[in-house]
Write a protein that holds these residues in place. Structure first.
Motif, PDB file in Angstrom:
ATOM      1  N   LYS A  90     -14.789  10.231 -30.213  1.00 56.68           N
ATOM      2  CA  LYS A  90     -15.460   9.801 -31.530  1.00 56.68           C
ATOM      3  C   LYS A  90     -16.198  10.648 -32.169  1.00 56.68           C
ATOM      4  O   LYS A  90     -16.119  10.650 -33.785  1.00 56.68           O
ATOM      5  CB  LYS A  90     -16.315   8.516 -30.791  1.00 56.68           C
ATOM      6  CG  LYS A  90     -16.594   7.613 -32.296  1.00 56.68           C
ATOM      7  CD  LYS A  90     -17.347   5.873 -30.833  1.00 56.68           C
ATOM      8  CE  LYS A  90     -17.976   5.166 -32.659  1.00 56.68           C
ATOM      9  NZ  LYS A  90     -18.900   4.143 -32.341  1.00 56.68           N
ATOM     10  N   HIS A  91     -17.814  11.043 -31.769  1.00 60.74           N
ATOM     11  CA  HIS A  91     -17.821  11.822 -32.716  1.00 60.74           C
ATOM     12  C   HIS A  91     -17.647  12.730 -33.538  1.00 60.74           C
ATOM     13  O   HIS A  91     -17.832  12.751 -34.788  1.00 60.74           O
ATOM     14  CB  HIS A  91     -19.551  12.648 -31.616  1.00 60.74           C
ATOM     15  CG  HIS A  91     -20.197  13.143 -32.383  1.00 60.74           C
ATOM     16  ND1 HIS A  91     -20.589  13.385 -33.719  1.00 60.74           N
ATOM     17  CD2 HIS A  91     -20.810  14.134 -32.279  1.00 60.74           C
ATOM     18  CE1 HIS A  91     -21.576  14.476 -33.862  1.00 60.74           C
ATOM     19  NE2 HIS A  91     -21.328  15.125 -33.146  1.00 60.74           N
ATOM     20  N   VAL A  92     -16.368  13.076 -32.360  1.00 61.24           N
ATOM     21  CA  VAL A  92     -15.752  14.745 -33.698  1.00 61.24           C
ATOM     22  C   VAL A  92     -15.204  14.418 -34.298  1.00 61.24           C
ATOM     23  O   VAL A  92     -14.931  14.777 -35.052  1.00 61.24           O
ATOM     24  CB  VAL A  92     -15.073  15.545 -32.246  1.00 61.24           C
ATOM     25  CG1 VAL A  92     -13.740  16.461 -32.696  1.00 61.24           C
ATOM     26  CG2 VAL A  92     -16.139  16.143 -30.993  1.00 61.24           C
ATOM     27  N   LEU A  93     -13.703  13.184 -34.149  1.00 58.97           N
ATOM     28  CA  LEU A  93     -13.684  12.403 -34.824  1.00 58.97           C
ATOM     29  C   LEU A  93     -14.369  11.913 -36.599  1.00 58.97           C
ATOM     30  O   LEU A  93     -14.012  12.190 -37.356  1.00 58.97           O
ATOM     31  CB  LEU A  93     -12.511  10.969 -34.754  1.00 58.97           C
ATOM     32  CG  LEU A  93     -11.789  11.440 -33.892  1.00 58.97           C
ATOM     33  CD1 LEU A  93     -11.070  10.295 -32.787  1.00 58.97           C
ATOM     34  CD2 LEU A  93     -10.410  12.619 -34.230  1.00 58.97           C
ATOM     35  N   TYR A 102     -15.458  13.717 -42.177  1.00 62.10           N
ATOM     36  CA  TYR A 102     -16.516  14.440 -42.777  1.00 62.10           C
ATOM     37  C   TYR A 102     -15.856  15.689 -43.791  1.00 62.10           C
ATOM     38  O   TYR A 102     -15.880  16.432 -44.819  1.00 62.10           O
ATOM     39  CB  TYR A 102     -17.676  14.478 -42.371  1.00 62.10           C
ATOM     40  CG  TYR A 102     -19.171  14.599 -43.372  1.00 62.10           C
ATOM     41  CD1 TYR A 102     -19.405  13.836 -44.517  1.00 62.10           C
ATOM     42  CD2 TYR A 102     -18.976  16.230 -43.132  1.00 62.10           C
ATOM     43  CE1 TYR A 102     -20.921  14.471 -45.123  1.00 62.10           C
ATOM     44  CE2 TYR A 102     -19.969  16.631 -44.439  1.00 62.10           C
ATOM     45  CZ  TYR A 102     -20.515  15.176 -45.227  1.00 62.10           C
ATOM     46  OH  TYR A 102     -21.465  16.327 -46.305  1.00 62.10           O
ATOM     47  N   LEU A 103     -15.497  16.434 -42.523  1.00 63.01           N
ATOM     48  CA  LEU A 103     -15.376  17.796 -43.142  1.00 63.01           C
ATOM     49  C   LEU A 103     -13.226  17.878 -43.903  1.00 63.01           C
ATOM     50  O   LEU A 103     -13.530  18.892 -44.768  1.00 63.01           O
ATOM     51  CB  LEU A 103     -14.564  18.801 -41.932  1.00 63.01           C
ATOM     52  CG  LEU A 103     -16.177  18.999 -40.667  1.00 63.01           C
ATOM     53  CD1 LEU A 103     -15.722  20.003 -39.922  1.00 63.01           C
ATOM     54  CD2 LEU A 103     -17.315  20.032 -41.617  1.00 63.01           C
ATOM     55  N   GLY A 104     -13.342  16.581 -43.300  1.00 62.88           N
ATOM     56  CA  GLY A 104     -11.974  16.347 -44.099  1.00 62.88           C
ATOM     57  C   GLY A 104     -12.105  16.450 -46.031  1.00 62.88           C
ATOM     58  O   GLY A 104     -11.063  17.156 -46.890  1.00 62.88           O
ATOM     59  N   ARG A 105     -13.056  15.885 -45.989  1.00 59.31           N
ATOM     60  CA  ARG A 105     -13.668  16.027 -47.696  1.00 59.31           C
ATOM     61  C   ARG A 105     -13.714  17.989 -48.323  1.00 59.31           C
ATOM     62  O   ARG A 105     -13.789  18.585 -49.528  1.00 59.31           O
ATOM     63  CB  ARG A 105     -15.361  15.819 -47.619  1.00 59.31           C
ATOM     64  CG  ARG A 105     -15.745  14.765 -47.597  1.00 59.31           C
ATOM     65  CD  ARG A 105     -17.158  13.867 -47.859  1.00 59.31           C
ATOM     66  NE  ARG A 105     -16.932  12.893 -47.776  1.00 59.31           N
ATOM     67  CZ  ARG A 105     -18.459  12.207 -47.015  1.00 59.31           C
ATOM     68  NH1 ARG A 105     -19.055  12.696 -47.449  1.00 59.31           N
ATOM     69  NH2 ARG A 105     -18.248  10.473 -46.410  1.00 59.31           N
ATOM     70  N   GLY A 142     -13.001  24.294 -52.065  1.00 60.18           N
ATOM     71  CA  GLY A 142     -12.156  24.538 -50.266  1.00 60.18           C
ATOM     72  C   GLY A 142     -11.228  25.480 -49.926  1.00 60.18           C
ATOM     73  O   GLY A 142     -10.719  26.005 -49.173  1.00 60.18           O
ATOM     74  N   SER A 143     -10.996  26.104 -51.315  1.00 61.50           N
ATOM     75  CA  SER A 143      -9.416  27.139 -50.829  1.00 61.50           C
ATOM     76  C   SER A 143     -10.074  28.541 -50.526  1.00 61.50           C
ATOM     77  O   SER A 143      -9.456  28.929 -49.850  1.00 61.50           O
ATOM     78  CB  SER A 143      -8.255  27.512 -52.464  1.00 61.50           C
ATOM     79  OG  SER A 143      -9.469  27.870 -53.519  1.00 61.50           O
ATOM     80  N   ARG A 144     -11.298  28.520 -50.501  1.00 62.15           N
ATOM     81  CA  ARG A 144     -11.869  30.200 -50.189  1.00 62.15           C
ATOM     82  C   ARG A 144     -13.001  30.097 -48.897  1.00 62.15           C
ATOM     83  O   ARG A 144     -12.960  30.618 -48.536  1.00 62.15           O
ATOM     84  CB  ARG A 144     -12.025  30.487 -51.314  1.00 62.15           C
ATOM     85  CG  ARG A 144     -11.006  31.209 -52.121  1.00 62.15           C
ATOM     86  CD  ARG A 144     -11.650  31.920 -53.163  1.00 62.15           C
ATOM     87  NE  ARG A 144     -12.622  33.427 -51.994  1.00 62.15           N
ATOM     88  CZ  ARG A 144     -11.773  33.926 -51.386  1.00 62.15           C
ATOM     89  NH1 ARG A 144     -10.774  34.836 -51.963  1.00 62.15           N
ATOM     90  NH2 ARG A 144     -12.246  35.028 -51.184  1.00 62.15           N
ATOM     91  N   LEU A 145     -13.051  28.173 -48.631  1.00 67.79           N
ATOM     92  CA  LEU A 145     -14.308  28.220 -47.864  1.00 67.79           C
ATOM     93  C   LEU A 145     -14.145  29.012 -46.436  1.00 67.79           C
ATOM     94  O   LEU A 145     -15.200  29.249 -45.978  1.00 67.79           O
ATOM     95  CB  LEU A 145     -14.077  26.573 -47.655  1.00 67.79           C
ATOM     96  CG  LEU A 145     -15.881  26.090 -46.808  1.00 67.79           C
ATOM     97  CD1 LEU A 145     -16.861  26.930 -46.857  1.00 67.79           C
ATOM     98  CD2 LEU A 145     -15.281  24.526 -46.522  1.00 67.79           C
ATOM     99  N   TRP A 146     -13.052  28.624 -46.036  1.00 67.21           N
ATOM    100  CA  TRP A 146     -12.741  28.980 -44.606  1.00 67.21           C
ATOM    101  C   TRP A 146     -12.794  30.774 -44.393  1.00 67.21           C
ATOM    102  O   TRP A 146     -13.470  31.577 -43.408  1.00 67.21           O
ATOM    103  CB  TRP A 146     -11.008  29.060 -43.994  1.00 67.21           C
ATOM    104  CG  TRP A 146     -11.063  27.452 -43.282  1.00 67.21           C
ATOM    105  CD1 TRP A 146     -10.837  26.210 -44.734  1.00 67.21           C
ATOM    106  CD2 TRP A 146     -11.421  26.807 -42.398  1.00 67.21           C
ATOM    107  NE1 TRP A 146     -10.764  25.466 -43.367  1.00 67.21           N
ATOM    108  CE2 TRP A 146     -11.193  25.017 -42.417  1.00 67.21           C
ATOM    109  CE3 TRP A 146     -12.568  27.509 -41.266  1.00 67.21           C
ATOM    110  CZ2 TRP A 146     -11.293  24.695 -41.273  1.00 67.21           C
ATOM    111  CZ3 TRP A 146     -12.541  26.947 -40.527  1.00 67.21           C
ATOM    112  CH2 TRP A 146     -12.350  25.946 -39.868  1.00 67.21           C
ATOM    113  N   GLN A 147     -12.215  31.239 -45.556  1.00 67.49           N
ATOM    114  CA  GLN A 147     -12.610  33.037 -45.924  1.00 67.49           C
ATOM    115  C   GLN A 147     -13.943  33.370 -45.267  1.00 67.49           C
ATOM    116  O   GLN A 147     -14.195  34.173 -45.381  1.00 67.49           O
ATOM    117  CB  GLN A 147     -11.651  33.185 -46.781  1.00 67.49           C
ATOM    118  CG  GLN A 147      -9.741  33.211 -45.908  1.00 67.49           C
ATOM    119  CD  GLN A 147      -9.313  32.138 -46.653  1.00 67.49           C
ATOM    120  OE1 GLN A 147     -10.307  31.019 -47.811  1.00 67.49           O
ATOM    121  NE2 GLN A 147      -8.033  31.991 -46.392  1.00 67.49           N
TER     122      GLN A 147
END
Length: 200
Positions: free
Chosen positions: A171-174, A179-182, A189-194
């Motif tokens: 439940k916590h992870v979901l 929230y991270l979906g924001r 967002g387009s370069r955040l992961w990199q």
């Protein structure tokens, strides 16, 4: 040969000792070094938020179940101390300290699997989450919700209730996933992961 030894030293696989008994010595690779190497590998794999979320949904409930089954007194004391420190940091609005405590909570639970592969992977995930939070700057309401979840998970672990611990962790992870979906709406967002992987 000298360059090869230097390369191994740079990778954290060996150290070079000087003196009459000196030379190349193989050493245990530190977790931070292994995490960095994993980050370097994934940097070119077009990693997505969904990849991270899927991994957490699979692994973290299992880790919580293991923690509840072991019911280690030292672990329970550590988790209780971390949650108390998190609340104090929250009241002081010390957000960076709050994040450190939150991550340590998950790392301690991950270690209860006693599986070095899972521990490494979950440690890497928590490192990425730390980077995300620095960029997203979660609000106080979200941080309070995370702490509430951690306290609920702690109670389940302390009771030795593996099913509830796993369910509460999922439940916590979901909730965190939502929230991270924001990030999809975040201008970075387009370069955040990199950026996160490069800095990990």
């Amino acid at each position: 040969m000298r360059e090869s030894l230097r390369a191994l030293e740079h990778l954290g696989l060996s150290i070079l000792k000087t003196g009459s008994c000196g030379g190349a010595v193989i050493v245990e690779v530190e977790r931070t070094v292994a995490t960095q190497n994993l980050a370097n590998y994934l940097y070119f794999k077009n990693l997505t938020i969904e990849n991270l979320s899927e991994m957490r949904r699979i692994l973290e409930p299992h880790a919580a179940r293991c923690a509840a089954q072991r019911k280690d007194k030292k672990l329970l004391q550590s988790l209780e101390t971390i949650n108390r420190a998190t609340r104090q940091a929250l009241e002081a609005r010390n957000w960076s300290q709050v994040t450190l405590h939150e991550i340590e909570f998950h790392r301690l639970i991950a270690e209860q699997t006693e599986n070095p592969i899972l521990v490494l992977l979950l440690d890497f995930v928590e490192t990425l989450l730390d980077d995300f939070k620095k960029i997203l700057q979660p609000d106080a309401d979200f941080i309070k919700a995370v702490l509430t979840s951690h306290e609920t998970i702690y109670r389940a672990v302390a009771a030795g209730d593996g099913d509830t611990a796993a369910a509460e962790m999922l439940k916590h992870v979901l909730e965190v996933d939502e929230y991270l979906g924001r990030l999809k709406q975040n201008k970075n967002g387009s370069r955040l992961w990199q950026n996160c992987l490069y800095a990990a």
